[in-house]
Design an enzyme around this catalytic site. Structure first.
Site, mmCIF file in Angstrom:
data_model
loop_
_atom_site.group_PDB
_atom_site.id
_atom_site.type_symbol
_atom_site.label_atom_id
_atom_site.label_comp_id
_atom_site.label_asym_id
_atom_site.label_seq_id
_atom_site.Cartn_x
_atom_site.Cartn_y
_atom_site.Cartn_z
ATOM 1 N N SER A 74 33.134 51.996 9.058
ATOM 2 C CA SER A 74 32.303 51.004 10.495
ATOM 3 C C SER A 74 32.465 50.444 9.447
ATOM 4 C CB SER A 74 31.232 51.664 10.318
ATOM 5 O OG SER A 74 29.847 50.664 10.124
ATOM 6 N N TYR B 40 23.799 57.207 6.366
ATOM 7 C CA TYR B 40 25.218 55.986 7.447
ATOM 8 C C TYR B 40 25.816 55.151 6.163
ATOM 9 C CZ TYR B 40 27.649 54.064 11.122
ATOM 10 O OH TYR B 40 29.079 53.231 11.970
#
Length: 261
Positions: free
Chosen positions: A143, A156
């Site tokens: 990401s 995350y």
């Protein structure tokens, strides 16, 4: 570029980015294994549709990517069903947004397990197979948050930074083999999940669709455009190609300029 005869396992692939990747690899001739934690008729229908549209073999294998034994069994079952595993795409992921002081420990554990540990477990089984076969590609979907951070996303961000580091280690361990390992770092991608969030966000901010997309969802994405699942599939396909044989241990950002800021 052709992948005929190759078999690809894509975790978390019954929708969104994972499904887009599976469809693109199948179009290039790869046999594909779809995966998620569910096991219903719709999941298996997705695989049947890919097979019918591309003429490749496509199957669905249920596995809970929070469970180490199921992660490893997924790769083993894929090899048993389709003969081998040449391409591993670690895409499975979940999210929870909350300040660190109140972030539930069980949410932390689940995100680290699914977003990071699962990639370790699948690679641990797949890489020896690839080495024995004499060819392999590992692509980890990280990401923009694998390269930068946002508040309230502790688990995350930690997991995605970990995926980037894991990719470098696997790349170094396979550097003298015809195997590569890289991390793809998308920004916002227009998936069904993101699409479903837009109407509620419009109501919350009292904005029209275009303004919500530009000023809220894509606030940190300079291009002010979503990446598409098809584009994500194309990027992964490139990393599986001969042209990318010397690209290993690095990150490829698909974030509309997010990490250039």
């Amino acid at each position: 570029m052709k992948l005929k005869g190759k078999t690809a396992v894509i975790t978390g692939s019954n929708s969104g980015i994972g499904l887009g990747i599976a469809e693109e690899l199948a179009k290039l001739g790869a046999n594909v294994v779809l995966n998620s934690f569910t096991d219903n008729e719709g999941d298996h229908e997705l695989a049947k549709n890919i097979s019918a549209e591309t003429g490749t073999k496509a199957i669905y294998i249920q596995a809970d990517m929070s469970k180490a034994d199921q992660c490893r069994a997924l790769v083993e079952k894929a090899a048993e069903a389709l003969g081998q595993v040449d391409i591993l795409v670690n895409n499975a992921g979940i999210q929870h947004v909350e300040a660190i002081g109140t972030f539930p420990p069980e949410k932390w554990d689940a995100i680290i397990a699914i977003n990071l540990s699962s990639a370790f477990h699948t690679a641990a089984i797949a890489v020896p197979m690839m080495r024995k076969q004499g060819w392999g590609r590992v692509v980890n979907i990280a990401s923009a948050h694998g390269l930068t951070a946002s508040p309230f996303k502790s688990a995350y961000v930690a997991a995605k930074h970990g995926i980037v580091g894991l990719s470098k280690v696997v790349a170094l361990e396979t550097a003298e083999d015809p195997i590569t390992c890289n991390a793809v770092c998308p920004g916002y991608v227009l998936t069904p999940l993101v699409e479903a969030q837009i109407p509620d966000t419009m109501k919350e901010y009292d904005m029209d669709r275009e303004t919500v997309i530009r000023d809220v969802l894509l606030e940190r994405q300079p291009s002010k455009e979503f990446a598409t699942t098809e584009q994500m599939g194309g990027v992964v396909a490139f990393l599986c190609s001969d042209a990318a044989a010397q690209i290993t241990g690095t990150t490829l950002s698909v974030d509309g300029g997010w990490t250039a800021l």
